[in-house]
Design an enzyme around this catalytic site. Structure first.
Site, PDB file in Angstrom:
ATOM      1  N   SER A   8      -4.828  15.499  -5.404  1.00 40.40           N
ATOM      2  CA  SER A   8      -5.266  14.675  -6.529  1.00 40.40           C
ATOM      3  C   SER A   8      -6.572  15.182  -7.136  1.00 40.40           C
ATOM      4  O   SER A   8      -7.199  14.491  -7.950  1.00 40.40           O
ATOM      5  CB  SER A   8      -5.457  13.224  -6.064  1.00 40.40           C
ATOM      6  OG  SER A   8      -6.343  13.162  -4.956  1.00 40.40           O
ATOM      7  N   HIS A  38      -5.455   9.415  -7.918  1.00 42.80           N
ATOM      8  CA  HIS A  38      -6.521   8.842  -7.103  1.00 42.80           C
ATOM      9  C   HIS A  38      -7.759   9.729  -7.109  1.00 42.80           C
ATOM     10  O   HIS A  38      -8.199  10.238  -6.071  1.00 42.80           O
ATOM     11  CB  HIS A  38      -6.021   8.610  -5.678  1.00 42.80           C
ATOM     12  CG  HIS A  38      -5.003   7.526  -5.582  1.00 42.80           C
ATOM     13  ND1 HIS A  38      -4.023   7.490  -4.609  1.00 42.80           N
ATOM     14  CD2 HIS A  38      -4.804   6.435  -6.344  1.00 42.80           C
ATOM     15  CE1 HIS A  38      -3.275   6.414  -4.788  1.00 42.80           C
ATOM     16  NE2 HIS A  38      -3.730   5.774  -5.837  1.00 42.80           N
ATOM     17  N   HIS A  66       3.493   8.444  -8.640  1.00 42.48           N
ATOM     18  CA  HIS A  66       3.836   7.753  -7.393  1.00 42.48           C
ATOM     19  C   HIS A  66       5.176   7.032  -7.459  1.00 42.48           C
ATOM     20  O   HIS A  66       5.796   6.769  -6.426  1.00 42.48           O
ATOM     21  CB  HIS A  66       2.756   6.718  -7.055  1.00 42.48           C
ATOM     22  CG  HIS A  66       1.388   7.292  -6.897  1.00 42.48           C
ATOM     23  ND1 HIS A  66       0.512   7.442  -7.956  1.00 42.48           N
ATOM     24  CD2 HIS A  66       0.736   7.752  -5.803  1.00 42.48           C
ATOM     25  CE1 HIS A  66      -0.618   7.971  -7.520  1.00 42.48           C
ATOM     26  NE2 HIS A  66      -0.511   8.169  -6.222  1.00 42.48           N
ATOM     27  N   CYS A 106       7.327  16.090   1.163  1.00 42.55           N
ATOM     28  CA  CYS A 106       7.164  17.174   0.188  1.00 42.55           C
ATOM     29  C   CYS A 106       6.408  18.325   0.839  1.00 42.55           C
ATOM     30  O   CYS A 106       5.254  18.159   1.253  1.00 42.55           O
ATOM     31  CB  CYS A 106       6.405  16.663  -1.039  1.00 42.55           C
ATOM     32  SG  CYS A 106       6.065  17.945  -2.262  1.00 42.55           S
ATOM     33  N   SER A 108      -8.216   8.217  -2.563  1.00 35.21           N
ATOM     34  CA  SER A 108      -7.099   9.080  -2.193  1.00 35.21           C
ATOM     35  C   SER A 108      -6.932   9.175  -0.686  1.00 35.21           C
ATOM     36  O   SER A 108      -7.783   9.725   0.015  1.00 35.21           O
ATOM     37  CB  SER A 108      -7.307  10.481  -2.784  1.00 35.21           C
ATOM     38  OG  SER A 108      -6.333  11.374  -2.303  1.00 35.21           O
ATOM     39  N   SER A 109      -5.805   8.666  -0.176  1.00 31.54           N
ATOM     40  CA  SER A 109      -5.521   8.794   1.259  1.00 31.54           C
ATOM     41  C   SER A 109      -5.256  10.253   1.607  1.00 31.54           C
ATOM     42  O   SER A 109      -5.610  10.720   2.691  1.00 31.54           O
ATOM     43  CB  SER A 109      -4.327   7.923   1.648  1.00 31.54           C
ATOM     44  OG  SER A 109      -3.173   8.270   0.907  1.00 31.54           O
ATOM     45  N   GLU A 124       3.253   4.744  -3.658  1.00 23.64           N
ATOM     46  CA  GLU A 124       4.583   5.326  -3.515  1.00 23.64           C
ATOM     47  C   GLU A 124       5.469   4.456  -2.633  1.00 23.64           C
ATOM     48  O   GLU A 124       6.650   4.234  -2.946  1.00 23.64           O
ATOM     49  CB  GLU A 124       4.504   6.734  -2.919  1.00 23.64           C
ATOM     50  CG  GLU A 124       5.876   7.394  -2.776  1.00 23.64           C
ATOM     51  CD  GLU A 124       5.843   8.711  -2.033  1.00 23.64           C
ATOM     52  OE1 GLU A 124       6.820   9.007  -1.311  1.00 23.64           O
ATOM     53  OE2 GLU A 124       4.844   9.457  -2.153  1.00 23.64           O
TER      54      GLU A 124
END
Length: 296
Positions: A278, A39, A73, A199, A227-228, A127
């Protein structure tokens, strides 16, 4: 004045492995990637210039006898089925942490058919799409305590988490579920089993970035709008240092961007550059070069 790049920022190991695999496979010829490989628009553009072609699910259904990269993802079983039925070669770059989580969710789904599998994650996230697919799309997705009405507290619950969610948010959700279970208590005592599948390579970024940001006069946070993870980490930086600015590319580093910064001039002037999981290293280097030119 000093300009430094946060040494703990940049790609997580899952994204790094996916990018490396893509570059290796591109040396062999045409390669398609299902969705943006990461992302970050600048990194996607760089790889497209090397020949990587980004496709969507509609494209996947029409492509035959080609090589398709599955990004870090992860994907649901249906994606593998479609690709193989069309004679396509799958280059699987699913992050090992995500792959293990997929397997755990699938095993739980098979072993506990009558239970509710709940996934703490972002609805619509790539994901989560892959995780939900491990349950034939029956898993319940919750983003916060506000979504708990989706769960039947008189039935067994098995809770997992998207790998990039916050640890604090997961703990809050677990406590909220336990409270709701007490209110709905029956003689059957349904099972509640939760798994911390976040993670730590990603989860620890927030604390590290806060420490880094607090030490700077100005922070340039490098990330992609899609990108979140970048949006979340940017907010952590801004809480630690209000003089934090979101930039996507070197051209974003301008005097106009920084004119509203409230910075003391009687101390050492420090510009810190950091980014999301990312965000490629080469892009942060470009941002540093742009900042150096701006302050010459």
């Amino acid at each position: 004045m000093t300009i430094s790049i946060d040494t703990k920022s940049g790609f997580c190991f899952g994204v790094t492995a996916a990018i490396q695999k893509a570059e290796e496979e591109l040396n062999k010829g045409t390669l398609y990637c299902l969705g943006d490989i990461v992302h970050n628009g600048q990194e996607v553009k760089r790889l497209e210039q090397k020949g990587l072609e980004t496709i969507d699910y509609d494209d996947l259904r029409t492509l035959h006898n080609v090589r398709v990269l599955l990004r870090a993802h992860g994907e649901p079983p249906s994606t593998y089925h479609i690709a193989r039925n069309n004679g396509n070669e799958i280059i699987d770059a699913t992050c090992p942490v995500v792959k293990k989580l997929q397997e755990r969710i699938h095993d739980t789904y098979i072993q506990h058919r009558n239970a509710q599998i709940v996934i703490y994650g972002k609805t619509g996230h790539a994901e989560v799409f892959g995780l939900q697919g491990q349950t034939n799309n029956t898993a319940i997705i919750v983003e916060s305590d506000n979504d708990l009405d989706r769960i039947d507290f008189k039935r067994d619950i098995y809770l997992f988490s998207q790998t990039t969610m916050s640890v604090e948010g997961l703990h809050s959700l677990i406590k909220a579920i336990e409270n709701r279970r007490e209110l709905a208590a029956t003689d059957d005592s349904p099972v509640f089993e939760y798994h911390d599948t976040i993670c730590r390579n990603v989860a620890n970024r927030a604390a590290d970035l806060k420490t880094f940001a607090a030490r700077q006069s100005i922070v340039l946070f490098v990330g992609g709008q899609k990108s979140s993870n970048a949006k979340v980490l940017f907010e952590h930086c801004r809480l630690a240092n209000p003089n934090t600015f979101f930039v996507e590319k070197a051209e974003d580093v301008t005097s106009d961007l920084l004119k509203n910064a409230n910075v003391r001039t009687d101390t050492d002037f420090k510009i810190g550059i950091c980014g999301a999981t990312s965000t490629p290293q080469w892009l942060m280097e470009q941002i540093k070069t742009a900042a150096e030119r701006l302050f010459e």
